[in-house]
Scaffold this motif. Structure first.
Motif, PDB file in Angstrom:
ATOM      1  N   PHE A 180      13.126   8.240 -14.492  1.00  0.00           N
ATOM      2  CA  PHE A 180      11.937   8.733 -13.784  1.00  0.00           C
ATOM      3  C   PHE A 180      11.031   7.573 -13.381  1.00  0.00           C
ATOM      4  CE2 PHE A 180       7.417   9.482 -14.883  1.00  0.00           C
ATOM      5  CZ  PHE A 180       7.040  10.322 -13.846  1.00  0.00           C
ATOM      6  N   VAL A 201       1.484   0.543   8.017  1.00  0.00           N
ATOM      7  CA  VAL A 201       1.669   1.945   8.413  1.00  0.00           C
ATOM      8  C   VAL A 201       1.121   2.194   9.810  1.00  0.00           C
ATOM      9  CG1 VAL A 201       1.220   4.340   7.738  1.00  0.00           C
ATOM     10  CG2 VAL A 201       1.381   2.582   5.994  1.00  0.00           C
ATOM     11  N   LEU A 263       3.561  14.449  -8.093  1.00  0.00           N
ATOM     12  CA  LEU A 263       4.502  13.330  -7.963  1.00  0.00           C
ATOM     13  C   LEU A 263       5.576  13.621  -6.911  1.00  0.00           C
ATOM     14  CD1 LEU A 263       4.830  12.423 -11.736  1.00  0.00           C
ATOM     15  CD2 LEU A 263       3.667  11.098  -9.985  1.00  0.00           C
ATOM     16  N   SER A 266       4.187  13.162  -3.399  1.00  0.00           N
ATOM     17  CA  SER A 266       4.034  11.734  -3.077  1.00  0.00           C
ATOM     18  C   SER A 266       5.398  11.120  -2.767  1.00  0.00           C
ATOM     19  CB  SER A 266       3.408  10.986  -4.261  1.00  0.00           C
ATOM     20  OG  SER A 266       2.175  11.561  -4.598  1.00  0.00           O
ATOM     21  N   TRP A 269       6.648  12.182   0.648  1.00  0.00           N
ATOM     22  CA  TRP A 269       5.935  11.548   1.761  1.00  0.00           C
ATOM     23  C   TRP A 269       6.434  10.109   1.965  1.00  0.00           C
ATOM     24  CZ3 TRP A 269       3.388  13.181   5.772  1.00  0.00           C
ATOM     25  CH2 TRP A 269       2.636  12.266   6.513  1.00  0.00           C
ATOM     26  N   ILE A 270       6.621   9.394   0.870  1.00  0.00           N
ATOM     27  CA  ILE A 270       7.049   7.994   0.976  1.00  0.00           C
ATOM     28  C   ILE A 270       8.470   7.890   1.542  1.00  0.00           C
ATOM     29  CG2 ILE A 270       7.549   5.892  -0.345  1.00  0.00           C
ATOM     30  CD1 ILE A 270       5.280   6.764  -2.247  1.00  0.00           C
TER      31      ILE A 270
ATOM     32  N   SER B   2      -6.467   4.833   9.267  1.00  0.00           N
ATOM     33  CA  SER B   2      -6.074   6.117   9.855  1.00  0.00           C
ATOM     34  C   SER B   2      -5.698   7.124   8.761  1.00  0.00           C
ATOM     35  CB  SER B   2      -4.886   5.908  10.783  1.00  0.00           C
ATOM     36  OG  SER B   2      -3.766   5.524  10.013  1.00  0.00           O
ATOM     37  N   LEU B   4      -2.908   8.700   8.598  1.00  0.00           N
ATOM     38  CA  LEU B   4      -1.524   8.381   8.207  1.00  0.00           C
ATOM     39  C   LEU B   4      -1.498   7.301   7.127  1.00  0.00           C
ATOM     40  CD1 LEU B   4       1.487   8.953   9.078  1.00  0.00           C
ATOM     41  CD2 LEU B   4       1.284   6.905  10.494  1.00  0.00           C
ATOM     42  N   SER B   5      -2.299   6.275   7.368  1.00  0.00           N
ATOM     43  CA  SER B   5      -2.355   5.159   6.418  1.00  0.00           C
ATOM     44  C   SER B   5      -2.945   5.612   5.083  1.00  0.00           C
ATOM     45  CB  SER B   5      -3.194   4.037   7.031  1.00  0.00           C
ATOM     46  OG  SER B   5      -3.214   2.936   6.181  1.00  0.00           O
ATOM     47  N   THR B   8      -0.459   7.698   3.156  1.00  0.00           N
ATOM     48  CA  THR B   8       0.654   6.900   2.628  1.00  0.00           C
ATOM     49  C   THR B   8       0.233   6.070   1.429  1.00  0.00           C
ATOM     50  OG1 THR B   8       1.550   6.815   4.868  1.00  0.00           O
ATOM     51  CG2 THR B   8       2.426   5.224   3.281  1.00  0.00           C
ATOM     52  N   TRP B   9      -0.919   5.416   1.536  1.00  0.00           N
ATOM     53  CA  TRP B   9      -1.367   4.596   0.398  1.00  0.00           C
ATOM     54  C   TRP B   9      -1.724   5.453  -0.812  1.00  0.00           C
ATOM     55  CZ3 TRP B   9      -0.116  -0.111  -0.332  1.00  0.00           C
ATOM     56  CH2 TRP B   9       0.150  -0.924   0.766  1.00  0.00           C
ATOM     57  N   ALA B  11      -0.241   8.254  -1.559  1.00  0.00           N
ATOM     58  CA  ALA B  11       1.055   8.648  -2.137  1.00  0.00           C
ATOM     59  C   ALA B  11       1.646   7.503  -2.959  1.00  0.00           C
ATOM     60  CB  ALA B  11       2.014   9.069  -1.026  1.00  0.00           C
ATOM     61  N   ILE B  12       1.551   6.275  -2.443  1.00  0.00           N
ATOM     62  CA  ILE B  12       2.120   5.128  -3.177  1.00  0.00           C
ATOM     63  C   ILE B  12       1.384   4.927  -4.509  1.00  0.00           C
ATOM     64  CG2 ILE B  12       2.378   2.606  -3.144  1.00  0.00           C
ATOM     65  CD1 ILE B  12       2.914   2.861  -0.096  1.00  0.00           C
ATOM     66  N   VAL B  14      -0.417   7.104  -6.215  1.00  0.00           N
ATOM     67  CA  VAL B  14      -0.186   8.246  -7.112  1.00  0.00           C
ATOM     68  C   VAL B  14       1.190   8.134  -7.761  1.00  0.00           C
ATOM     69  CG1 VAL B  14       0.298  10.738  -7.126  1.00  0.00           C
ATOM     70  CG2 VAL B  14      -1.760   9.875  -6.021  1.00  0.00           C
ATOM     71  N   LEU B  15       2.194   7.781  -6.955  1.00  0.00           N
ATOM     72  CA  LEU B  15       3.560   7.723  -7.476  1.00  0.00           C
ATOM     73  C   LEU B  15       3.708   6.612  -8.522  1.00  0.00           C
ATOM     74  CD1 LEU B  15       6.301   9.181  -6.973  1.00  0.00           C
ATOM     75  CD2 LEU B  15       6.934   7.236  -5.560  1.00  0.00           C
ATOM     76  N   VAL B  16       3.202   5.419  -8.194  1.00  0.00           N
ATOM     77  CA  VAL B  16       3.388   4.279  -9.100  1.00  0.00           C
ATOM     78  C   VAL B  16       2.522   4.432 -10.357  1.00  0.00           C
ATOM     79  CG1 VAL B  16       3.107   1.787  -9.349  1.00  0.00           C
ATOM     80  CG2 VAL B  16       4.072   2.730  -7.234  1.00  0.00           C
ATOM     81  N   GLY B  18       0.840   7.084 -11.406  1.00  0.00           N
ATOM     82  CA  GLY B  18       1.111   8.356 -12.077  1.00  0.00           C
ATOM     83  C   GLY B  18       2.348   8.284 -12.943  1.00  0.00           C
ATOM     84  N   SER B  19       3.429   7.690 -12.403  1.00  0.00           N
ATOM     85  CA  SER B  19       4.673   7.655 -13.183  1.00  0.00           C
ATOM     86  C   SER B  19       4.535   6.731 -14.393  1.00  0.00           C
ATOM     87  CB  SER B  19       5.854   7.237 -12.300  1.00  0.00           C
ATOM     88  OG  SER B  19       5.639   5.962 -11.752  1.00  0.00           O
ATOM     89  N   ILE B  20       3.815   5.605 -14.212  1.00  0.00           N
ATOM     90  CA  ILE B  20       3.609   4.705 -15.358  1.00  0.00           C
ATOM     91  C   ILE B  20       2.763   5.416 -16.430  1.00  0.00           C
ATOM     92  CG2 ILE B  20       2.484   2.568 -16.113  1.00  0.00           C
ATOM     93  CD1 ILE B  20       3.316   1.354 -13.392  1.00  0.00           C
TER      94      ILE B  20
END
Lengths: 488, 54
Positions: A180, A201, A263, A266, A269-270, B2, B4-5, B8-9, B11-12, B14-16, B18-20
């Motif tokens: 994960f 982006v 998660l 996110s 989307w990525i 924007s 979009l930007s 995207t940021w 999401a990045i 949150v993912l990094v 959040g997962s840690i």
């Protein structure tokens, strides 16, 4: 890949096997093996839910849609699944936890008896065979290491099956935690580096057509609606059910699904954006491999090894979980109740391990046989939804006494209708280059329309509901007494 | 920046992060789970209880 990247990847695989070996010491019976003895806490559930449900099909499939069509995949394919997950958390989790089930077919058995259990167990078995993930690992090892595809599939299957055999769901869940974090962090870091490589982006709108940023893309509305209906599969998803049964309590399920939702959205989307970035960078590759080609081309030494390990983790976390479910479908859901009800707990555990090996062999054979795995996935998912959605929903939500004929008729009709539409479209239809799917141009009495293979669910669900109503109306009432024990 | 930007940021991050964060939460929690797993099967835990249900 250089020596450092290779060492990181090999180190990850060895670590995963070691975890399986350590956890194998705690397995004392089938319940320990299949639902981790109900010991899965909230953080463990988040890790295993996120990593299991999101495999290489999501990583490669969503980036493929992003590469070809833009953000439409996130809005119409991924987003409806979040509503499915919300419904699962709000409506299903509590009801499932209250009943002491171990598997999806247990729910059918308690409501309708063993015949319906068998149909849903078979649908669950075929749905759970991890063909796409095995194929994805084969392709990855071919692309980054030059390992022949066949051997890549075999290596991925053998490693996954070895630690699943050792430790069951608990080993699976513990390894899922590493997988994960690897899959999430490496994707995030890869996105930063890859997007920086194309000028950020904000460079995307200038490099791509406007339709890439239209939430509806270029698809007709009915097709988008059918894509969205795919999210119904969440409500009968065997891996999600298994984790709900394995949780320490309802609260752990609610918390893990809520965090998972954030998660997953996110992650989706990525991957979509990375597909678009691959298109914007001018890469001309098969769409499915756009993300891998873009990212492995820009990552520096060390990070590339971590990313490859992360992609392998994405595949392996799916393979091990679904092999466990497919093995359980054969041993716990089919063999013991139908053939040998007096089978002891230890014998069931042993049989499940053999069934996992069998499921793995069947998966490898099918992964090597099929060339179009997307079609295979559409077929398997439609079969599961067609066979299970109506009877399981009725079992969980209808308060009246259900008749065995209703469950059996709805599951059989749903499964056969799904299979019939799929076979007809694949026999008489043609592959559309524009949409990347099989379409049959049907003409009845001068009226013509396009029947996509994805439309099978639109035919199967109403027929399954009709069969359920007829079975409930005409079938005999169940006899007195309990049908079966849910717990072994 | 924007939309979009920003999306995207977000999401990045949150993912990094959040997962840690979830992984650290798991490590903190896992000592108890592993200890219990390697000793005896735990007693039945009623719904809504348990040390780390959330």
């Amino acid at each position: 890949m250089g020596p450092l990247d290779l060492s990181i990847t090999v180190g990850y695989v060895v670590g995963v096997l070691a975890v399986g070996w350590v956890v194998s010491h705690s397995i004392k019976g089938f319940s320990d093996y299949f639902v981790a003895g109900g010991r899965m806490t909230a953080p463990l559930l988040v890790c295993t839910l996120v990593s299991t449900y999101y495999g290489l099909d999501v990583l490669l499939g969503e980036s493929e849609v992003g590469y070809v069509d833009g953000v439409v995949g996130w809005f119409w394919y991924a987003r409806p699944y979040y509503f499915g997950v919300l419904l699962t958390a709000l409506l299903l989790a509590g009801r499932l936890r209250d009943r002491g089930f171990l598997s999806l077919p247990d729910v059918a058995d308690a409501a309708y008896g063993r015949a319906t259990r068998a149909v849903i167990a078979l649908a669950s078995f075929f749905y759970s065979l991890p063909l796409l993930a095995l194929m994805g690992i084969g392709v990855l090892l071919d692309v980054v290491l030059g390992v022949p595809f066949v051997w890549g599939v075999v290596i991925g299957a053998v490693v996954s099956v070895v630690y699943t055999l050792m430790g069951g769901l608990l080993a699976d869940a513990f390894t899922d935690t590493i997988q994960f974090m690897l899959m999430c962090v490496t994707l995030g870091v890869a996105a930063v580096v890859a997007l920086d490589g194309i000028g950020g982006v904000d460079a995307l709108p200038a490099a791509l057509p406007a339709s890439y940023f239209d939430p509806r893309g270029t698809y007709p509305l009915p097709v988008l609606v059918v894509f969205s209906l795919g999210s119904l599969s969440v409500l009968v998803e065997p891996a999600i059910y298994q984790r709900i049964f394995a949780a320490t309590g309802k609260r752990a399920v609610y918390v893990s699904l809520a965090i998972g939702l954030v998660l997953w959205s996110s992650y989706d989307w990525i991957t979509t954006l990375l597909g678009m970035a691959a298109q914007a960078s001018g890469l001309e590759v098969e769409p499915r491999y756009a993300l891998l080609t873009l990212v492995t081309g820009v990552l520096p030494v060390g990070l590339k090894g971590l990313f490859v390990a992360g992609v392998i983790a994405t595949g392996m976390s799916t393979i091990d979980s679904y092999l466990l479910i497919a093995g359980g479908n054969l041993s716990y859901d089919l063999y013991r109740p139908l053939v040998n009800p007096s089978l002891s707990d230890q014998a069931l555990l042993k049989l499940t391990r053999w069934a996992i090996v069998l499921a793995c062999v069947v998966s490898m054979a099918l992964a090597l046989f099929f060339t179009s795995m997307v079609s295979a996935w559409v077929f398997m998912a439609t079969m599961l939804v067609g066979a299970a959605f109506v009877p399981i929903s009725a079992a969980l939500f209808l308060r009246r006494r259900l008749k065995p004929a209703a469950g059996l008729a709805s599951s059989l009709v749903g499964a056969f209708a799904s299979a019939a539409v799929y076979l007809l479209v694949n026999l008489y239809g043609l592959e559309s280059e524009q949409w990347g799917t099989m379409i049959w141009q049907v003409s009845i009495a001068g009226f013509g329309f396009d029947l996509w293979q994805e439309y099978a669910v639109l035919v199967a669900l109403p027929l399954s509901a009709l069969a359920f109503a007829l079975g409930q109306w005409l079938g005999e009432a169940p006899g007195p007494g309990p049908r079966s024990e849910a717990r072994p | 920046m924007s939309l979009l930007s920003a999306a995207t940021w977000t999401a990045i991050y949150v993912l990094v992060i959040g997962s840690i964060a979830v992984f650290v939460w798991f490590l903190h929690d896992a000592r108890g789970v592993l200890r219990a797993s390697l000793q005896e099967p735990p007693p039945e835990i009623p719904d809504g209880e348990g040390s780390s249900d959330g």
